[in-house]
Design a protein around this motif. Structure first.
Motif, PDB file in Angstrom:
ATOM      1  N   ASP A   1       8.533  -7.784 -26.325  1.00 52.72           N
ATOM      2  CA  ASP A   1       7.499  -8.720 -26.745  1.00 52.72           C
ATOM      3  C   ASP A   1       6.190  -7.996 -27.027  1.00 52.72           C
ATOM      4  N   GLY A   2       6.002  -6.835 -26.382  1.00 57.82           N
ATOM      5  CA  GLY A   2       4.829  -6.007 -26.686  1.00 57.82           C
ATOM      6  C   GLY A   2       4.876  -5.469 -28.097  1.00 57.82           C
ATOM      7  N   ASP A   3       6.068  -5.093 -28.561  1.00 59.88           N
ATOM      8  CA  ASP A   3       6.208  -4.625 -29.948  1.00 59.88           C
ATOM      9  C   ASP A   3       5.833  -5.732 -30.926  1.00 59.88           C
ATOM     10  N   LEU A   4       6.213  -6.950 -30.612  1.00 59.00           N
ATOM     11  CA  LEU A   4       5.877  -8.087 -31.478  1.00 59.00           C
ATOM     12  C   LEU A   4       4.372  -8.301 -31.536  1.00 59.00           C
ATOM     13  N   ARG A   5       3.696  -8.202 -30.412  1.00 66.33           N
ATOM     14  CA  ARG A   5       2.244  -8.383 -30.400  1.00 66.33           C
ATOM     15  C   ARG A   5       1.555  -7.299 -31.203  1.00 66.33           C
ATOM     16  N   ARG A   6       2.034  -6.073 -31.061  1.00 65.56           N
ATOM     17  CA  ARG A   6       1.431  -4.980 -31.821  1.00 65.56           C
ATOM     18  C   ARG A   6       1.663  -5.158 -33.323  1.00 65.56           C
TER      19      ARG A   6
ATOM     20  N   LYS B   1      -1.238  -5.826 -36.583  1.00 64.82           N
ATOM     21  CA  LYS B   1      -1.333  -4.912 -37.723  1.00 64.82           C
ATOM     22  C   LYS B   1      -1.074  -5.586 -39.067  1.00 64.82           C
ATOM     23  N   THR B   2      -0.350  -6.714 -39.067  1.00 65.27           N
ATOM     24  CA  THR B   2      -0.003  -7.336 -40.344  1.00 65.27           C
ATOM     25  C   THR B   2      -0.049  -8.859 -40.241  1.00 65.27           C
ATOM     26  N   ASP B   3      -0.422  -9.486 -41.363  1.00 63.98           N
ATOM     27  CA  ASP B   3      -0.439 -10.947 -41.413  1.00 63.98           C
ATOM     28  C   ASP B   3       0.849 -11.505 -42.001  1.00 63.98           C
ATOM     29  N   ASP B   4       1.544 -10.663 -42.773  1.00 60.89           N
ATOM     30  CA  ASP B   4       2.771 -11.103 -43.427  1.00 60.89           C
ATOM     31  C   ASP B   4       3.941 -10.246 -42.944  1.00 60.89           C
ATOM     32  N   PHE B   5       4.803 -10.864 -42.166  1.00 65.09           N
ATOM     33  CA  PHE B   5       5.948 -10.107 -41.648  1.00 65.09           C
ATOM     34  C   PHE B   5       7.268 -10.674 -42.170  1.00 65.09           C
ATOM     35  N   THR B   6       7.170 -11.455 -43.238  1.00 61.64           N
ATOM     36  CA  THR B   6       8.383 -12.106 -43.759  1.00 61.64           C
ATOM     37  C   THR B   6       9.374 -11.107 -44.337  1.00 61.64           C
ATOM     38  N   THR B   7       8.872  -9.967 -44.777  1.00 62.44           N
ATOM     39  CA  THR B   7       9.784  -8.971 -45.375  1.00 62.44           C
ATOM     40  C   THR B   7      10.234  -7.907 -44.367  1.00 62.44           C
ATOM     41  N   LEU B   8       9.684  -7.969 -43.166  1.00 62.85           N
ATOM     42  CA  LEU B   8      10.026  -6.958 -42.160  1.00 62.85           C
ATOM     43  C   LEU B   8      11.344  -7.298 -41.478  1.00 62.85           C
ATOM     44  N   THR B   9      12.007  -6.272 -41.009  1.00 57.73           N
ATOM     45  CA  THR B   9      13.254  -6.450 -40.266  1.00 57.73           C
ATOM     46  C   THR B   9      13.145  -5.772 -38.903  1.00 57.73           C
ATOM     47  N   ALA B  10      14.147  -5.981 -38.101  1.00 55.76           N
ATOM     48  CA  ALA B  10      14.165  -5.379 -36.769  1.00 55.76           C
ATOM     49  C   ALA B  10      14.002  -3.864 -36.831  1.00 55.76           C
ATOM     50  N   LYS B  11      14.603  -3.253 -37.800  1.00 55.94           N
ATOM     51  CA  LYS B  11      14.539  -1.795 -37.927  1.00 55.94           C
ATOM     52  C   LYS B  11      13.114  -1.313 -38.135  1.00 55.94           C
ATOM     53  N   ASP B  12      12.284  -2.145 -38.822  1.00 56.96           N
ATOM     54  CA  ASP B  12      10.917  -1.735 -39.143  1.00 56.96           C
ATOM     55  C   ASP B  12      10.015  -1.693 -37.912  1.00 56.96           C
ATOM     56  N   ILE B  13      10.305  -2.475 -36.893  1.00 56.40           N
ATOM     57  CA  ILE B  13       9.393  -2.536 -35.749  1.00 56.40           C
ATOM     58  C   ILE B  13      10.013  -2.042 -34.443  1.00 56.40           C
ATOM     59  N   MET B  14      11.265  -1.689 -34.477  1.00 53.60           N
ATOM     60  CA  MET B  14      11.922  -1.265 -33.232  1.00 53.60           C
ATOM     61  C   MET B  14      11.453   0.118 -32.794  1.00 53.60           C
ATOM     62  N   SER B  15      11.591   0.379 -31.499  1.00 51.98           N
ATOM     63  CA  SER B  15      11.365   1.718 -30.959  1.00 51.98           C
ATOM     64  C   SER B  15      12.717   2.412 -30.876  1.00 51.98           C
ATOM     65  N   GLU B  16      12.809   3.579 -31.475  1.00 53.61           N
ATOM     66  CA  GLU B  16      14.077   4.307 -31.472  1.00 53.61           C
ATOM     67  C   GLU B  16      14.267   5.065 -30.159  1.00 53.61           C
ATOM     68  N   ASN B  17      15.505   5.403 -29.878  1.00 48.22           N
ATOM     69  CA  ASN B  17      15.871   6.174 -28.688  1.00 48.22           C
ATOM     70  C   ASN B  17      15.269   5.584 -27.397  1.00 48.22           C
ATOM     71  N   PRO B  18      15.539   4.316 -27.133  1.00 48.40           N
ATOM     72  CA  PRO B  18      14.986   3.701 -25.926  1.00 48.40           C
ATOM     73  C   PRO B  18      15.615   4.274 -24.661  1.00 48.40           C
ATOM     74  N   LYS B  19      14.887   4.136 -23.560  1.00 47.44           N
ATOM     75  CA  LYS B  19      15.421   4.569 -22.272  1.00 47.44           C
ATOM     76  C   LYS B  19      16.606   3.664 -21.912  1.00 47.44           C
ATOM     77  N   ARG B  20      17.626   4.264 -21.360  1.00 49.20           N
ATOM     78  CA  ARG B  20      18.825   3.509 -21.015  1.00 49.20           C
ATOM     79  C   ARG B  20      19.407   4.050 -19.708  1.00 49.20           C
ATOM     80  N   ILE B  21      20.317   3.290 -19.145  1.00 46.14           N
ATOM     81  CA  ILE B  21      20.886   3.664 -17.855  1.00 46.14           C
ATOM     82  C   ILE B  21      22.328   3.182 -17.796  1.00 46.14           C
ATOM     83  N   SER B  22      23.140   3.883 -17.020  1.00 46.73           N
ATOM     84  CA  SER B  22      24.547   3.518 -16.859  1.00 46.73           C
ATOM     85  C   SER B  22      24.676   2.333 -15.906  1.00 46.73           C
TER      86      SER B  22
END
Length: 305
Positions: A232-237, A241-262
């Motif tokens: 939800d922090g990514d969404l706020r950021r 930064k932009t007023d029009d996000f209709t053309t954006l996709t998940a790939k455009d705003i995602m953080s790559e290589n997130p921390k993960r655990i087994s």
């Protein structure tokens, strides 16, 4: 005054301490710890500490011992008698009875020259100059010293036994302490929802997924593999930064290589990762595939934090 007395205890440790540790370690029986008054309360605590760290122990009140409870002491048991003066009436009656049964006896006393100190096989010196009580009467500094010696015995025995955190967990299955030792990530993440979107998902779909799954995050997944994360922090950021996000996709705003655990990792390990990286969620990955989310709030709820 008590702190000074504890520091001084290290100067009083001699071969008797090491020999007492070896005696208990090699014993085929239990440790029976006895005392009277405040020393009896300290004895009970030392018993609890020994039991929880792999050394079987039992408490026997000195007054009750001479009225029938001597039957608690078995052939191979080691007896620890705790007494500041070493000269109380109950101790003077009890000690000869213990010796007549040929049980080895360890004294924790502030007076090595006392009746108890002389009769014991090993003496652990708990000498203190003065009680913290202004009248030098109420057992304060002396009982603190006794407690510290008991802890020192327990820790030495724990180390000699190679007592691990896994062993500790067997004796502490309940409460937050037990959970820190046995609760695994999968125990928590398996009951959570598993928010996920693909890389081409619209921002609206992302918002809906995060809102519906109530974890403040969604994984971005392709072919069951984690490629990114959106919080939800990514969404706020993004909105700042932009007023029009209709053309954006998940790939455009995602953080790559997130921390993960087994899922097999300990929950306490998840806590440490979150703290180290200042995050509140971790994606769970099982054999390279997305398997869910563990949230900081889950750890709080389980008492891990």
């Amino acid at each position: 005054m008590e702190a000074k007395a504890i520091l001084n205890l290290s100067t009083l440790v001699d071969d008797d301490f090491a020999n007492a540790v070896e005696l208990i370690f090699n014993s085929k029986g239990r440790v029976v710890i006895t005392g009277i008054g405040k020393s009896a309360i300290i004895a009970s605590k030392i018993v609890a500490t020994l039991n929880s760290t792999g050394t079987p122990a039992i408490f026997m009140h000195a007054a009750d011992a001479i009225h029938g409870d001597l039957g608690l002491i078995l052939k191979d048991d080691v007896v620890i008698c705790i007494s500041k003066s070493g000269n109380t009436p109950e101790i003077k009656v009890l000690v000869p009875l213990i010796k007549s049964a040929n049980n080895k006896m360890i004294a924790i006393t502030g007076n090595k020259a006392s009746f108890l100190g002389i009769q014991a096989d090993y003496v652990l010196n708990a000498f203190v100059e003065k009680e913290a009580c202004p009248n030098n009467l109420a057992p304060t500094t002396s009982t603190t010293a006794q407690l510290v010696i008991g802890d020192a015995l327990a820790v030495c025995l724990l180390e000699k036994r190679g007592f691990s955190s896994n062993d500790f967990a067997k004796y502490h299955p309940g409460g937050s302490l037990g959970k820190k030792l046995y609760l695994r990530v999968n125990d928590i993440s398996s009951v959570n929802q598993k928010p996920r979107v693909n890389t081409g998902a619209s921002i609206k779909d992302v918002i809906v997924e995060i809102s519906e799954k109530l974890l403040g995050v969604t994984a971005v997944v392709e072919n069951d593999k984690i490629v990114g994360v959106i919080t939800d922090g990514d969404l706020r950021r993004m909105l700042s930064k932009t007023d029009d996000f209709t053309t954006l996709t998940a790939k455009d705003i995602m953080s790559e290589n997130p921390k993960r655990i087994s899922p097999d990792a300990m929950a306490i390990d998840a806590k440490e990762i979150m703290e180290d990286f200042g995050i509140t969620q971790l994606l769970v990955e099982n054999n390279g595939k997305y398997d869910g989310v563990i949230h900081l709030h889950d750890l709080v709820k389980e008492g891990i934090i």
